[in-house]
Write a protein that holds these residues in place. Structure first.
Motif, PDB file in Angstrom:
ATOM      1  N   ARG A  36       0.859  -1.178   0.000  1.00 53.74           N
ATOM      2  CA  ARG A  36       0.000   0.000   0.000  1.00 53.74           C
ATOM      3  C   ARG A  36       0.896   1.229   0.000  1.00 53.74           C
ATOM      4  O   ARG A  36       1.914   1.272   0.696  1.00 53.74           O
ATOM      5  N   GLN A  37       0.511   2.217  -0.804  1.00 54.55           N
ATOM      6  CA  GLN A  37       1.285   3.452  -0.851  1.00 54.55           C
ATOM      7  C   GLN A  37       0.357   4.637  -0.674  1.00 54.55           C
ATOM      8  O   GLN A  37      -0.624   4.780  -1.407  1.00 54.55           O
ATOM      9  N   THR A  38       0.678   5.484   0.293  1.00 52.67           N
ATOM     10  CA  THR A  38      -0.053   6.724   0.491  1.00 52.67           C
ATOM     11  C   THR A  38       0.829   7.893   0.067  1.00 52.67           C
ATOM     12  O   THR A  38       2.036   7.737  -0.144  1.00 52.67           O
ATOM     13  N   ALA A  88      -5.753   4.989  -0.612  1.00 51.26           N
ATOM     14  CA  ALA A  88      -4.337   4.751  -0.913  1.00 51.26           C
ATOM     15  C   ALA A  88      -4.241   4.110  -2.295  1.00 51.26           C
ATOM     16  O   ALA A  88      -5.240   3.766  -2.913  1.00 51.26           O
ATOM     17  N   TYR A  90      -3.031   0.734  -3.944  1.00 54.72           N
ATOM     18  CA  TYR A  90      -2.738  -0.653  -3.581  1.00 54.72           C
ATOM     19  C   TYR A  90      -1.961  -1.289  -4.730  1.00 54.72           C
ATOM     20  O   TYR A  90      -2.450  -1.399  -5.849  1.00 54.72           O
ATOM     21  N   ARG A 113      -5.952   2.496  -7.355  1.00 52.75           N
ATOM     22  CA  ARG A 113      -6.109   3.637  -6.444  1.00 52.75           C
ATOM     23  C   ARG A 113      -7.498   3.613  -5.821  1.00 52.75           C
ATOM     24  O   ARG A 113      -8.504   3.588  -6.537  1.00 52.75           O
TER      25      ARG A 113
END
Lengths: 117, 112
Positions: A36-38, A88, A90, A113
């Motif tokens: 996961r990237q925020t 986030a 994914y 997203r």
């Protein structure tokens, strides 16, 4: 081979709804990862599969999150009762087993997203 | 605990000059490091890697240096090109764990 495919690319949902993301890895890759990237952060590890077995899960993966990889091919990541904090990107990645020492190179998909309103 | 740190959120470099991106890590169990490049709306793509038994690895315009005693690695891009403009992530992993830990990234802008 078209690489790692993720679907959908973008999902907008209301808080409390369930969402599911799908990942199709590179066909000969037996290892599959979810990250996961925020905004402003690097990818954070969520879970790892070797074939169909889920071998590792991050503490980030609360009980609202579940991932599966039936038959060791594609994988799904489901989020139940979504919250705004789940918004986030994914990312799914896959890799193959290598002989000898050294880690595997992860091949990432374009990501899914999620926007939770 | 941020095990991999990229302390420079952004970097601007003139085309043709050298770009140096830095990365520090705290986990002494890491024995393999990777650099990824990410364009907007795309997933990260692998760039170059280095094993902890080496202190340098080179691939074309890209060279990664590893200083184990300082727990520091750097990515050198020479010469820099406008197409190199992207966010660069470094990652560390301990062989056998499969948990790759990424830094927060450095946004590189190469000016034409």
């Amino acid at each position: 081979d078209t690489g790692v495919s993720q679907d959908p690319r973008h999902k907008i949902t209301k808080r409390g709804q369930n969402v599911t993301f799908r990942c199709d890895p590179i066909s000969e890759h037996n290892r599959l990862y979810w990250y996961r990237q925020t905004l402003g952060q690097g990818p954070e590890f969520l879970t790892y599969f070797q074939n169909e077995a889920q071998l590792e899960k991050s503490r980030l993966l609360s009980d609202r999150f579940s991932a599966e990889r039936p038959k060791g091919s594609f994988s799904t990541l489901e989020i139940q009762r979504t919250e705004q904090g789940d918004s986030a990107m994914y990312l799914c990645a896959s890799s193959s087993r290598t002989g000898g020492s050294g880690a595997n190179v992860l091949t990432f998909g374009a990501g899914s997203r999620l926007t939770v309103l | 605990d941020q095990q991999v740190k990229q302390n420079s959120p952004s970097l601007s470099v003139q085309e043709g000059r050298i770009s140096i991106l830095n990365c520090d890590y705290t986990n002494s169990m890491f024995d393999y490091f990777l650099w990824y490049k990410k364009y907007p709306a795309e997933g990260p793509t692998f760039l170059i890697s280095i094993s902890s038994i080496k202190d340098k690895n080179e691939d074309g315009r890209f060279t990664v240096f590893l200083n184990k005693s300082a727990k520091h690695l750097s990515l050198h891009i020479v010469p820099s090109q406008p197409g190199d403009s992207a966010v660069y992530f470094c990652a560390g992993v301990t062989s056998g764990t499969y948990k790759y830990i990424f830094g927060t990234g450095t946004r590189l802008k190469v000016l034409a």
